[in-house]
Scaffold this motif. Structure first.
Motif, short mmCIF file in Angstrom:
data_model
loop_
_atom_site.label_atom_id
_atom_site.label_comp_id
_atom_site.label_asym_id
_atom_site.label_seq_id
_atom_site.Cartn_x
_atom_site.Cartn_y
_atom_site.Cartn_z
N ASP A 132 0.85 -1.18 0.00
CA ASP A 132 0.00 0.00 0.00
C ASP A 132 0.89 1.24 0.00
O ASP A 132 1.49 1.57 1.03
CB ASP A 132 -0.89 -0.02 1.27
N GLY A 133 1.02 1.88 -1.12
CA GLY A 133 1.85 3.09 -1.12
C GLY A 133 1.63 3.96 -2.34
O GLY A 133 1.42 3.46 -3.46
N THR A 134 1.63 5.27 -2.10
CA THR A 134 1.57 6.24 -3.21
C THR A 134 2.69 7.25 -3.00
O THR A 134 2.85 7.78 -1.89
CB THR A 134 0.21 6.98 -3.23
N ILE A 135 3.45 7.49 -4.05
CA ILE A 135 4.48 8.54 -4.01
C ILE A 135 4.11 9.58 -5.06
O ILE A 135 3.92 9.24 -6.24
CB ILE A 135 5.88 7.94 -4.31
N ILE A 136 3.95 10.80 -4.60
CA ILE A 136 3.59 11.89 -5.53
C ILE A 136 4.75 12.87 -5.57
O ILE A 136 5.17 13.39 -4.53
CB ILE A 136 2.28 12.60 -5.06
N ASN A 137 5.29 13.08 -6.74
CA ASN A 137 6.39 14.04 -6.90
C ASN A 137 5.88 15.28 -7.62
O ASN A 137 5.33 15.18 -8.72
CB ASN A 137 7.52 13.42 -7.75
N ILE A 138 6.08 16.43 -6.97
CA ILE A 138 5.69 17.68 -7.64
C ILE A 138 6.89 18.13 -8.48
O ILE A 138 7.87 18.67 -7.95
CB ILE A 138 5.25 18.78 -6.63
N LEU A 139 6.80 17.88 -9.77
CA LEU A 139 7.87 18.22 -10.70
C LEU A 139 7.50 19.56 -11.35
O LEU A 139 7.06 20.46 -10.63
CB LEU A 139 8.07 17.06 -11.69
N SER A 140 7.57 19.68 -12.64
CA SER A 140 7.30 21.00 -13.23
C SER A 140 7.19 20.86 -14.76
O SER A 140 7.68 19.89 -15.34
CB SER A 140 8.46 21.95 -12.90
N VAL A 141 6.62 21.89 -15.39
CA VAL A 141 6.63 21.89 -16.86
C VAL A 141 8.05 22.06 -17.41
O VAL A 141 8.26 21.85 -18.60
CB VAL A 141 5.69 22.97 -17.47
N ASN A 175 2.03 -2.98 -5.59
CA ASN A 175 0.92 -2.02 -5.37
C ASN A 175 1.42 -0.64 -4.93
O ASN A 175 0.88 -0.02 -4.01
CB ASN A 175 -0.10 -2.57 -4.36
N ILE A 176 2.48 -0.20 -5.58
CA ILE A 176 3.01 1.14 -5.32
C ILE A 176 2.62 2.04 -6.51
O ILE A 176 2.94 1.72 -7.66
CB ILE A 176 4.56 1.12 -5.18
N LYS A 177 1.93 3.13 -6.20
CA LYS A 177 1.56 4.08 -7.26
C LYS A 177 2.55 5.24 -7.23
O LYS A 177 2.82 5.79 -6.16
CB LYS A 177 0.16 4.62 -7.03
N ILE A 178 3.07 5.60 -8.38
CA ILE A 178 3.96 6.77 -8.45
C ILE A 178 3.34 7.78 -9.41
O ILE A 178 3.16 7.48 -10.61
CB ILE A 178 5.38 6.37 -8.88
N ILE A 179 2.99 8.94 -8.86
CA ILE A 179 2.32 9.97 -9.66
C ILE A 179 3.28 11.14 -9.84
O ILE A 179 3.65 11.81 -8.87
CB ILE A 179 1.03 10.46 -8.95
N ASN A 180 3.72 11.35 -11.05
CA ASN A 180 4.59 12.50 -11.34
C ASN A 180 3.72 13.65 -11.84
O ASN A 180 3.01 13.52 -12.84
CB ASN A 180 5.64 12.12 -12.39
N VAL A 181 3.78 14.77 -11.13
CA VAL A 181 2.93 15.92 -11.44
C VAL A 181 3.79 17.02 -12.07
O VAL A 181 4.86 17.35 -11.54
CB VAL A 181 2.25 16.46 -10.15
N PHE A 182 3.30 17.58 -13.16
CA PHE A 182 4.06 18.61 -13.89
C PHE A 182 3.22 19.90 -13.94
O PHE A 182 2.52 20.14 -14.93
CB PHE A 182 4.36 18.13 -15.31
N PRO A 183 3.29 20.72 -12.89
CA PRO A 183 2.48 21.95 -12.93
C PRO A 183 3.16 23.05 -13.74
O PRO A 183 4.37 23.17 -13.75
CB PRO A 183 2.40 22.38 -11.45
N GLY A 184 2.31 23.84 -14.38
CA GLY A 184 2.79 25.08 -14.99
C GLY A 184 2.78 26.17 -13.94
O GLY A 184 2.61 25.90 -12.73
#
Ligand SMILES: NC(=O)c1ccc[n+]([C@@H]2O[C@H](COP(=O)([O-])OP(=O)(O)OC[C@H]3O[C@@H](n4cnc5c(N)ncnc54)[C@H](OP(=O)(O)O)[C@@H]3O)[C@@H](O)[C@H]2O)c1
Length: 237
Positions: A132-141, A175-184
């Motif tokens: 059970d794990g989620t890793i969310i990385n706040i990356l960038s455009v 069952n590890i979710k890795i969400i890479n987020v690319f905000p402007g």
């Protein structure tokens, strides 16, 4: 032994996107641990959550210092199970590569790249154990497009993206979710005040960005949002 509290760990909780993430998770009854250096902001944030302040604990630490990370991680592991780690804290210099000093370069790499990797290495084993794990990385455009005056920032963000993409493949069966987020561009304190004055009307607001990230986290079933690109409708600055 007391059972550990299931928690969402958010770095950079004292302002901007991180603060908005604390609000959306805590207001949806997730237990949140926030980390950053400015204690006053964390105290004010806790108070502002009203009856949901019980869902928010914070730790003051400078994540660019490895000894401080180790100290807070030991503290956290004894009490909490981190089922979601959000690597949000980040800094930039807004300078050209030739003008960045070695000290500035080290600080950016330590904060934006080393700290997330240390935190992942610390909390991933228990996520794997519990499947059970989620890793969310706040990356960038900046991961998607070249922007001048952001060479080290871009190196740190693309470094974390590459690390996380490999990690995802290595843990497909855990069952590890890795969400890479690319905000402007988002109107936060990361921007120099002059840029905010000039462009904030063209930027996104951090609450809206945090809400989309929360929705991606909440997706159930055997799927994961792996990448999330979020831009102002009018595009990049
Ligand atoms: N705003 C944008 O346009 C934009 C666009 C793309 C990506 N991002 C990314 O979004 C993330 C959040 O940034 P933001 O825009 O919300 O800016 P922000 O308001 O400046 O927030 C940055 C957060 O990181 C924390 N932080 C910085 N250095 C730290 C350290 N050494 N130890 C602990 N905490 C530290 C700050 O807290 P303290 O100062 O209290 O320590 C603050 O809470 C960053 O990773 C940034 O790169 C932002």
């Amino acid at each position: 032994m007391e059972e550990k509290i299931n928690s969402v760990l958010i770095t950079g909780a004292s302002s901007g996107i991180g603060k908005a993430l604390v609000e959306v998770f805590a207001n949806n009854a997730y237990h949140v641990i926030g980390i950053s250096r400015r204690e006053k902001n964390l105290i004010d944030l806790k108070k502002s959550l009203g009856e949901n302040e019980k869902y928010f604990d914070y730790l003051v630490a400078d994540i660019s210092e490895r000894n401080q990370i180790e100290e807070i991680c030991d503290n956290i592991s004894s009490k909490y199970f981190v089922h979601c780690l959000i690597n949000n804290a980040g800094i930039s210099s807004f300078k050209s590569a030739i003008d960045d000093t070695i000290d500035e370069i080290e600080k950016i790499i330590k904060t934006n790249l080393f700290a997330p990797i240390y935190l992942i290495k610390k909390f991933l084993p228990e996520m794997i154990l519990k499947k059970d794990g989620t890793i969310i990385n706040i990356l960038s455009v900046v991961n998607k497009k070249i922007f001048t005056n952001s060479s080290i920032y871009s190196a740190s963000k693309t470094g974390l993206e590459s690390f996380s993409k490999v990690l995802r493949e290595e843990h497909r069966n855990d069952n590890i979710k890795i969400i890479n987020v690319f905000p402007g561009a988002t109107a936060t304190e990361i921007w120099p005040s002059k840029a905010l004055e000039k462009y904030s009307s063209k930027m996104m607001d951090s609450k809206s960005v945090a809400n989309i990230i929360f929705q991606a986290f909440e997706q159930k079933g055997n799927l994961s949002v792996e990448e999330l690109v979020i831009r102002p409708i009018t595009g990049d600055l």
